[in-house]
Design a protein around this motif. Sequence first.
Motif, PDB file in Angstrom:
ATOM      1  N   LEU A 357      -9.026  -9.850  -1.157  1.00  0.00           N
ATOM      2  CA  LEU A 357      -9.200  -8.395  -1.195  1.00  0.00           C
ATOM      3  C   LEU A 357      -8.095  -7.756  -0.377  1.00  0.00           C
ATOM      4  N   MET A 358      -7.561  -6.652  -0.875  1.00  0.00           N
ATOM      5  CA  MET A 358      -6.494  -5.931  -0.188  1.00  0.00           C
ATOM      6  C   MET A 358      -7.017  -4.564   0.255  1.00  0.00           C
ATOM      7  N   LEU A 359      -6.983  -4.330   1.573  1.00  0.00           N
ATOM      8  CA  LEU A 359      -7.306  -3.010   2.108  1.00  0.00           C
ATOM      9  C   LEU A 359      -6.007  -2.248   2.291  1.00  0.00           C
ATOM     10  N   HIS A 360      -5.752  -1.298   1.417  1.00  0.00           N
ATOM     11  CA  HIS A 360      -4.527  -0.500   1.459  1.00  0.00           C
ATOM     12  C   HIS A 360      -4.800   0.733   2.326  1.00  0.00           C
ATOM     13  N   VAL A 361      -4.325   0.694   3.568  1.00  0.00           N
ATOM     14  CA  VAL A 361      -4.598   1.770   4.522  1.00  0.00           C
ATOM     15  C   VAL A 361      -3.622   2.920   4.282  1.00  0.00           C
ATOM     16  N   VAL A 362      -4.172   4.113   4.125  1.00  0.00           N
ATOM     17  CA  VAL A 362      -3.375   5.310   3.843  1.00  0.00           C
ATOM     18  C   VAL A 362      -3.602   6.321   4.956  1.00  0.00           C
ATOM     19  N   ASP A 363      -2.528   6.916   5.449  1.00  0.00           N
ATOM     20  CA  ASP A 363      -2.627   7.977   6.444  1.00  0.00           C
ATOM     21  C   ASP A 363      -2.998   9.273   5.712  1.00  0.00           C
ATOM     22  N   ALA A 364      -4.286   9.595   5.686  1.00  0.00           N
ATOM     23  CA  ALA A 364      -4.741  10.770   4.934  1.00  0.00           C
ATOM     24  C   ALA A 364      -4.296  12.072   5.589  1.00  0.00           C
ATOM     25  N   SER A 365      -3.849  12.021   6.844  1.00  0.00           N
ATOM     26  CA  SER A 365      -3.397  13.245   7.516  1.00  0.00           C
ATOM     27  C   SER A 365      -1.941  13.558   7.226  1.00  0.00           C
ATOM     28  N   HIS A 366      -1.244  12.662   6.539  1.00  0.00           N
ATOM     29  CA  HIS A 366       0.165  12.886   6.213  1.00  0.00           C
ATOM     30  C   HIS A 366       0.282  13.949   5.126  1.00  0.00           C
ATOM     31  N   PRO A 367       1.318  14.788   5.175  1.00  0.00           N
ATOM     32  CA  PRO A 367       1.442  15.840   4.154  1.00  0.00           C
ATOM     33  C   PRO A 367       1.695  15.311   2.746  1.00  0.00           C
ATOM     34  N   ASP A 368       2.203  14.080   2.611  1.00  0.00           N
ATOM     35  CA  ASP A 368       2.475  13.532   1.286  1.00  0.00           C
ATOM     36  C   ASP A 368       2.026  12.078   1.225  1.00  0.00           C
ATOM     37  N   PRO A 369       0.714  11.816   1.265  1.00  0.00           N
ATOM     38  CA  PRO A 369       0.247  10.417   1.262  1.00  0.00           C
ATOM     39  C   PRO A 369       0.531   9.702  -0.052  1.00  0.00           C
ATOM     40  N   GLU A 370       0.621  10.448  -1.155  1.00  0.00           N
ATOM     41  CA  GLU A 370       0.896   9.794  -2.439  1.00  0.00           C
ATOM     42  C   GLU A 370       2.242   9.084  -2.442  1.00  0.00           C
ATOM     43  N   SER A 371       3.227   9.678  -1.795  1.00  0.00           N
ATOM     44  CA  SER A 371       4.547   9.023  -1.750  1.00  0.00           C
ATOM     45  C   SER A 371       4.483   7.742  -0.923  1.00  0.00           C
ATOM     46  N   GLN A 372       3.635   7.720   0.118  1.00  0.00           N
ATOM     47  CA  GLN A 372       3.486   6.505   0.911  1.00  0.00           C
ATOM     48  C   GLN A 372       2.799   5.410   0.096  1.00  0.00           C
ATOM     49  N   ILE A 373       1.781   5.790  -0.683  1.00  0.00           N
ATOM     50  CA  ILE A 373       1.117   4.809  -1.550  1.00  0.00           C
ATOM     51  C   ILE A 373       2.118   4.224  -2.531  1.00  0.00           C
ATOM     52  N   SER A 374       2.968   5.083  -3.107  1.00  0.00           N
ATOM     53  CA  SER A 374       3.973   4.624  -4.058  1.00  0.00           C
ATOM     54  C   SER A 374       4.974   3.685  -3.398  1.00  0.00           C
ATOM     55  N   ALA A 375       5.361   3.986  -2.147  1.00  0.00           N
ATOM     56  CA  ALA A 375       6.320   3.129  -1.442  1.00  0.00           C
ATOM     57  C   ALA A 375       5.741   1.741  -1.196  1.00  0.00           C
ATOM     58  N   VAL A 376       4.464   1.678  -0.826  1.00  0.00           N
ATOM     59  CA  VAL A 376       3.815   0.382  -0.596  1.00  0.00           C
ATOM     60  C   VAL A 376       3.732  -0.404  -1.903  1.00  0.00           C
ATOM     61  N   ARG A 377       3.373   0.279  -2.983  1.00  0.00           N
ATOM     62  CA  ARG A 377       3.269  -0.412  -4.280  1.00  0.00           C
ATOM     63  C   ARG A 377       4.637  -0.936  -4.719  1.00  0.00           C
ATOM     64  N   THR A 378       5.699  -0.212  -4.414  1.00  0.00           N
ATOM     65  CA  THR A 378       7.046  -0.651  -4.790  1.00  0.00           C
ATOM     66  C   THR A 378       7.401  -1.967  -4.108  1.00  0.00           C
ATOM     67  N   VAL A 379       7.061  -2.080  -2.823  1.00  0.00           N
ATOM     68  CA  VAL A 379       7.354  -3.318  -2.095  1.00  0.00           C
ATOM     69  C   VAL A 379       6.479  -4.459  -2.610  1.00  0.00           C
ATOM     70  N   LEU A 380       5.187  -4.187  -2.819  1.00  0.00           N
ATOM     71  CA  LEU A 380       4.274  -5.240  -3.264  1.00  0.00           C
ATOM     72  C   LEU A 380       4.611  -5.731  -4.672  1.00  0.00           C
ATOM     73  N   ALA A 381       5.326  -4.909  -5.439  1.00  0.00           N
ATOM     74  CA  ALA A 381       5.719  -5.345  -6.785  1.00  0.00           C
ATOM     75  C   ALA A 381       6.664  -6.534  -6.727  1.00  0.00           C
ATOM     76  N   ASP A 382       7.357  -6.725  -5.590  1.00  0.00           N
ATOM     77  CA  ASP A 382       8.272  -7.856  -5.436  1.00  0.00           C
ATOM     78  C   ASP A 382       7.579  -9.093  -4.890  1.00  0.00           C
ATOM     79  N   VAL A 383       6.277  -9.010  -4.626  1.00  0.00           N
ATOM     80  CA  VAL A 383       5.523 -10.157  -4.105  1.00  0.00           C
ATOM     81  C   VAL A 383       4.742 -10.774  -5.258  1.00  0.00           C
TER      82      VAL A 383
END
Length: 497
Positions: A357-383
């Motif tokens: 199971l993967m717990l993907h922790v997101v900083d919900a207080s960030h003004p643009d959390p969607e871009s952070q989610i996308s950045a994490v997914r981009t890195v994990l795509a290489d794993v």
Amino acid sequence: MSESLPNDLDDQSPSRADAVIERVLSRAGTAVAAGGTARTDYDGDQFDREERAALRRVDNLSTELEDITEVEYRQLRLEKVVLVGQWSHGTAAEAEVGLRELAALAETAGSQVLDGVLQRRPHPDPATYIGKGKAQEVKEIVAAVGADTVVVNDDLAPSQRRALEDVVKVKVIDRTALILDIFAQHAKSKEGKAQVELAQLEYLLPRLRGWGDSMSRQAGGQVGGAAAGMGSRGPGETKIELDRRRIHTRMAQLRRQIKAMEPARNVRRDRRLSLPNVAIVGYTNAGKSSLLNRVTGAGVLVENALFATLDPTVRRSQTPDGREFTVSDTVGFVRDLPHQLVAAFSSTLEEVAHADLMLHVVDASHPDPESQISAVRTVLADVPGADQVKEVLVLNKADIAEPETLMRLRARPEVTIEVSALTGAGISELMELVAHQLPRPEVKVDVLVPYTRGDLINEAHLHGEILEESHEPEGTRLVAMVDDGLAARLQAAALAA
């Protein structure tokens, strides 16, 4: 067309200059929040924090001796930097968020940010990245504020960095070099240090440069004189070629070292295979280590800085129904994470692919959390294999997040849950969700286990689900759901009785 922060600081009043700097360095709602990091008892003793703080450079220290005229002047101080960013799409607000993240990275690396410039253009200038005119403006800002380094929020080609340095007359580094520097400071394990050094050498190799004749002189030929002897004459190598060869040799050594560590890493992983594994991933400074401490009481370093955690940490925890599982804290990700680091840390990122199971922790207080989610997914795509792991979006810092942001994130197709690792809100609900999402044992056994094999009964309690248990004269009657391996051992013990 360009947009920049005011650069006529000489003509500004002190209050206006302070307002400009405050605007650049504002952390409200970004990766680093003002006022430091609040910690709880769940964060443990934090010995790493004291060690890291003790080694941090301090501003305004000098070893100059006023009563001796001819001494070498030494000064231990923070680097003073000016930030340079560029954007071609999106909004100005998004570009400023990116520049503030760069400021947080620069401060984490041990520098003092004095000013920042944003430029809008369709594509970077191939010569100086921002164009010769804007480079002159940056030079004036550097001189006005007394900076000694320019940090560019992008990857620079070697020729761009040299050309920009020639104009601004101070050291220029790009985003990749800055992140590599932070990783080099924070790596503590032998494997982590080797991975960072390998990434640094891969970055350095195409950027070697020399000055004057010293780098063009060749060894071989007649340079060494007659004493060189037969078999040594030839075209030789320039100094820069020698450096490249040494770097290639060192990189090969590091790759062998990292590969030699793989068996021990696999052994440790195999020992944990009997337990379900939960991997914590997410953007840097999203609160992954705080969540690990809250869930397991691990006491790992929690610091209000980017990339505070590099070496993976594995701890045990229990679901509310009593099942044990392991939790792995991994390195944080960031937008445009250098590909050298992704390759070098591939062995560390394998922890994610082996998780249940993967717990993907997101900083919900960030003004643009969607871009952070996308950045994490981009890195994990290489794993390899990471895309097959079940994912839960953990919306951390929900206590200070904007309601509109939370509502937007709740509407995503993934399973989401709101928590606050700082206050503990939502943690019990998260543990219930983990218990529901983790795989359950699939083999049902009904066996009579002799009392001499109490170890198997204990293992069944830890790793399986007990449906019925009774004590009879010959042994313990056990009806339980277990995995294949434990089922075979229980059946063998029952038959041997």
